[in-house]
Design a protein around this motif. Structure first.
Motif, mmCIF file in Angstrom:
data_model
loop_
_atom_site.group_PDB
_atom_site.id
_atom_site.type_symbol
_atom_site.label_atom_id
_atom_site.label_comp_id
_atom_site.label_asym_id
_atom_site.label_seq_id
_atom_site.Cartn_x
_atom_site.Cartn_y
_atom_site.Cartn_z
ATOM 1 N N ASP A 293 0.836 -1.197 0.000
ATOM 2 C CA ASP A 293 0.000 0.000 0.000
ATOM 3 C C ASP A 293 0.867 1.242 0.000
ATOM 4 O OD1 ASP A 293 -2.437 -1.381 0.039
ATOM 5 O OD2 ASP A 293 -2.326 -1.634 2.203
ATOM 6 N N VAL A 294 0.417 2.254 -0.707
ATOM 7 C CA VAL A 294 1.083 3.548 -0.777
ATOM 8 C C VAL A 294 0.083 4.557 -0.225
ATOM 9 C CG1 VAL A 294 2.162 5.251 -2.280
ATOM 10 C CG2 VAL A 294 2.370 2.813 -2.813
ATOM 11 N N ILE A 295 0.396 5.106 0.956
ATOM 12 C CA ILE A 295 -0.539 6.003 1.641
ATOM 13 C C ILE A 295 0.117 7.364 1.814
ATOM 14 C CG2 ILE A 295 -1.904 6.363 3.731
ATOM 15 C CD1 ILE A 295 -1.747 3.251 4.080
ATOM 16 N N GLY B 162 -6.670 17.464 2.950
ATOM 17 C CA GLY B 162 -7.277 17.257 1.641
ATOM 18 C C GLY B 162 -6.823 15.961 0.993
ATOM 19 N N PRO B 163 -7.369 15.665 -0.183
ATOM 20 C CA PRO B 163 -6.946 14.468 -0.913
ATOM 21 C C PRO B 163 -5.550 14.657 -1.500
ATOM 22 C CG PRO B 163 -8.496 15.727 -2.221
ATOM 23 C CD PRO B 163 -8.423 16.403 -0.880
ATOM 24 N N VAL B 164 -4.902 13.532 -1.807
ATOM 25 C CA VAL B 164 -3.578 13.560 -2.428
ATOM 26 C C VAL B 164 -3.630 12.651 -3.652
ATOM 27 C CG1 VAL B 164 -1.107 13.105 -2.163
ATOM 28 C CG2 VAL B 164 -2.439 13.915 -0.205
ATOM 29 N N ASN C 11 -6.627 3.720 -5.006
ATOM 30 C CA ASN C 11 -7.811 3.026 -4.524
ATOM 31 C C ASN C 11 -8.607 3.839 -3.513
ATOM 32 O OD1 ASN C 11 -6.269 2.662 -2.208
ATOM 33 N ND2 ASN C 11 -5.743 0.554 -2.705
ATOM 34 N N SER C 12 -8.178 5.062 -3.247
ATOM 35 C CA SER C 12 -8.951 6.022 -2.439
ATOM 36 C C SER C 12 -8.448 7.411 -2.809
ATOM 37 C CB SER C 12 -8.777 5.754 -0.939
ATOM 38 O OG SER C 12 -7.547 6.287 -0.479
ATOM 39 N N ASP C 13 -8.918 8.434 -2.098
ATOM 40 C CA ASP C 13 -8.496 9.789 -2.460
ATOM 41 C C ASP C 13 -7.082 10.126 -2.006
ATOM 42 O OD1 ASP C 13 -8.831 10.153 0.260
ATOM 43 O OD2 ASP C 13 -10.209 11.839 0.080
ATOM 44 N N SER C 14 -6.428 9.238 -1.235
ATOM 45 C CA SER C 14 -5.056 9.504 -0.783
ATOM 46 C C SER C 14 -4.219 8.236 -0.655
ATOM 47 C CB SER C 14 -5.071 10.236 0.566
ATOM 48 O OG SER C 14 -5.659 11.511 0.427
ATOM 49 N N ASP D 22 -1.412 17.782 -4.037
ATOM 50 C CA ASP D 22 -2.558 18.103 -3.193
ATOM 51 C C ASP D 22 -3.352 19.239 -3.834
ATOM 52 O OD1 ASP D 22 -1.107 20.408 -2.619
ATOM 53 O OD2 ASP D 22 -0.841 19.977 -0.503
ATOM 54 N N ASP D 23 -4.406 19.697 -3.156
ATOM 55 C CA ASP D 23 -5.259 20.732 -3.736
ATOM 56 C C ASP D 23 -4.496 22.010 -4.071
ATOM 57 O OD1 ASP D 23 -7.519 19.164 -3.676
ATOM 58 O OD2 ASP D 23 -8.203 19.913 -1.737
#
Length: 168
Positions: free
Chosen positions: A72-74, A81-83, A97-100, A124-125
């Motif tokens: 996993d890369v988190i 915010g999302p990344v 697989n998710s917003d970050s 990021d944003d």
């Protein structure tokens, strides 16, 4: 400028100042001509966006064969915010697989040990909006995966042994 740390650009009339920290900045400015003048208070609220970073740490895997390895890369954006993550170097494939977060999958080479460096681009944003020319186009971060292939155990049997009994 009557008060506050900054300057007025002679060509544009813009208030110019630099800060390394967020917070509220207040300036008192004045304008005059040959007939009269006026003053104003200018308040600016500054938020400094911190760069996103990976929380996934370098990892060591001990494996028995060359099966596919997934990790996993988190990432975290300090502002919450999302990344957006993109793998730019390293073997295998990456998918969000998710917003970050996302997952990289690769098959290591069959050698005693190997070190794989994966480089990821984080956005990021703040970076995506490109509101500031000083913001880089991408924040790079790495994960190092080290693979050790397990060697099969070997049993070494001694020659014939004889043990004296206690009754002799």
């Amino acid at each position: 400028i009557l008060s506050g740390q900054g300057t007025i650009n002679d060509s544009t009339g813009e208030l110019v100042y630099y800060t390394a920290t967020g917070g509220i900045r207040t300036f008192e400015v004045a304008v005059y001509d040959s007939c009269s003048g006026d003053t104003a208070i200018i308040t600016d609220s500054v938020e400094i966006s911190q760069p996103p970073y990976l929380v996934t740490k370098d990892t060591v895997y001990y494996v028995c064969d060359t099966a596919e390895i997934c990790f996993d890369v988190i990432a975290i954006d300090p502002e919450g915010g999302p990344v957006e993550i993109t793998q730019v170097e390293g073997p295998g494939t990456f998918a969000m697989n998710s917003d970050s977060s996302g997952r990289t999958m690769f098959t290591p080479e069959r050698v005693d040990s190997a070190r794989y460096v994966f480089v990821f681009c984080l956005l990021d944003d703040c970076i995506l909006s490109k509101q500031n020319a000083r913001v880089p186009g991408c924040i790079y971060d790495t994960i190092v995966i080290t693979i050790y292939f397990n060697k099969p155990p070997e049993l070494a049997c001694p020659g014939e042994l004889s043990f004296p009994s206690c009754t002799e």
